[in-house]
Design an enzyme around this catalytic site. Sequence first.
Site, PDB file in Angstrom:
ATOM      1  N   HIS A 134     -25.233  15.873-104.320  1.00 14.99           N
ATOM      2  CA  HIS A 134     -23.874  16.191-104.737  1.00 14.99           C
ATOM      3  C   HIS A 134     -23.331  17.339-103.892  1.00 14.99           C
ATOM      4  O   HIS A 134     -24.044  18.290-103.559  1.00 14.99           O
ATOM      5  CB  HIS A 134     -23.853  16.579-106.220  1.00 14.99           C
ATOM      6  CG  HIS A 134     -22.510  16.384-106.851  1.00 14.99           C
ATOM      7  ND1 HIS A 134     -21.497  17.315-106.743  1.00 14.99           N
ATOM      8  CD2 HIS A 134     -21.998  15.350-107.569  1.00 14.99           C
ATOM      9  CE1 HIS A 134     -20.428  16.868-107.376  1.00 14.99           C
ATOM     10  NE2 HIS A 134     -20.704  15.679-107.893  1.00 14.99           N
ATOM     11  N   HIS A 135     -22.037  17.228-103.544  1.00 12.15           N
ATOM     12  CA  HIS A 135     -21.420  18.227-102.674  1.00 12.15           C
ATOM     13  C   HIS A 135     -21.354  19.602-103.348  1.00 12.15           C
ATOM     14  O   HIS A 135     -21.202  20.631-102.680  1.00 12.15           O
ATOM     15  CB  HIS A 135     -20.014  17.771-102.280  1.00 12.15           C
ATOM     16  CG  HIS A 135     -19.619  18.169-100.891  1.00 12.15           C
ATOM     17  ND1 HIS A 135     -19.857  19.415-100.370  1.00 12.15           N
ATOM     18  CD2 HIS A 135     -18.991  17.487 -99.909  1.00 12.15           C
ATOM     19  CE1 HIS A 135     -19.390  19.487 -99.131  1.00 12.15           C
ATOM     20  NE2 HIS A 135     -18.866  18.321 -98.827  1.00 12.15           N
ATOM     21  N   SER A 136     -21.484  19.643-104.677  1.00 10.00           N
ATOM     22  CA  SER A 136     -21.506  20.930-105.372  1.00 10.00           C
ATOM     23  C   SER A 136     -22.835  21.663-105.161  1.00 10.00           C
ATOM     24  O   SER A 136     -22.920  22.874-105.361  1.00 10.00           O
ATOM     25  CB  SER A 136     -21.270  20.732-106.873  1.00 10.00           C
ATOM     26  OG  SER A 136     -22.262  19.905-107.428  1.00 10.00           O
TER      27      SER A 136
END
Length: 448
Positions: A134-136
């Site tokens: 996930h980009h987070s």
Amino acid sequence: MPTDAMFLLGESREHPMHVGGLQLYEPPPDAGPGFVRDFYDQLVAQQDFQPTFLKRPATLLGAIGNLGWAYDKEVDIDYHVRRSALPSPGRVRDLLELTSLLHSGLLDRHRPLWEAHVIEGLKDGRFAVYTKLHHSLIDGVSALKLMQRAMSNDPDDRQIRAPWTLSKPDRMSGPSSSPLRSLMRTVGSVAALAPSTVSLVRAALFEQQLTLPFGAPRTMLNVKIGGARRCAAQSWSLDRIKSVKTAAGVTLNDVVLAMCSGALRYYLLEQDALPDTPLHAMVPVSLRREDEADAGGNLVGAILCNLATDTEDPAKRLETVSESMYKNKTVFSHLPRLQAMALSAVNMSSLALSTVPGWVSSTSPPFNLVISNVPGPREQMYYGGARLDGSYPLSAILDGQALNITLVSNADTLDFGLVGCRRSVPHLQRLLAHLESSLKDLERAVGV
């Protein structure tokens, strides 16, 4: 961090916010039939997880939240690391179809937000590893560096290092964040400086001859997207592209952009959808001076490039692309740092607004697609003795931007990863053939 929360808040079924990568490996010459099984078994046996690979969105009052993190004490390794096999006959096309399905699915927010898939069954004996995070948690550039650190340049190094066990180095040289993450952070930080920033942006836009945002034509690529993805990947010889660069007296990135421009022209003509005015690409570039090469931190700018897709002559297209990049980079390099960051924020601002209802359909696109060139390893890499044949980055796409082209340098090749909305970008794999045709056009045009 606010940027992390933004990637969680902005995610929906139509907008998965993970980044992925597909690595293709050739087993060592002495590998037996159980090599891939042993490779997988050694990976799942390593369960000393770094904190990034333990994080999941926190549960508050019985519901999954977006603004805080929890850390799992135990990770179901068999869920996160999976072994798959391709159906016969095991073509690369079958691998890309499976990758497209895997890249379309949302990560489970009740678990740490990552997956790895070891995929065997290619008829030529090779195997693949597809990962998504996930980009987070991490950005594409950092994920690429993490995978590289798990590998070795020694073909006799048979150790299998699991990326989730590797701690961060004490100090990373160069940019430590992806262009998307860095620029979205810039959007927020520079906006907080208004109204003084408004005058800076106005000065740069109107006193300098920059390619302006929202001047791109509306195309079939600039629409609301669905949740299904299609992925395509292929490698090209770095020597071929360098030969065009040298003969034309341009940069390597100019040749890559012109190669993409020609491919997009072929593709849109094929779809009877080529606009009369040229497409614009957003190209992430470093804003560092030479004396800042190892300063760390985030100094990434967003330059808009005229792709000259309205020009039939490949030599003139290359000349226009090179001139556009040169002028824009020159202006950026001479602007005060705050002004350059403000311009990048303006160029990127529409992406932050793409989730607003009606925004995509009621405004002109700020640009037509993102084309990103990421530096990778300069020497041949191996993973447990298996040779890395290809390393294909697979990015996220957003509303109004149904196609992304990202490439990574990998020893003596450039590895292209294309991600498109399955509904809006039909026959994405045709772009690979068009990239080859476009490169041949450039070779003929400059006499190599």
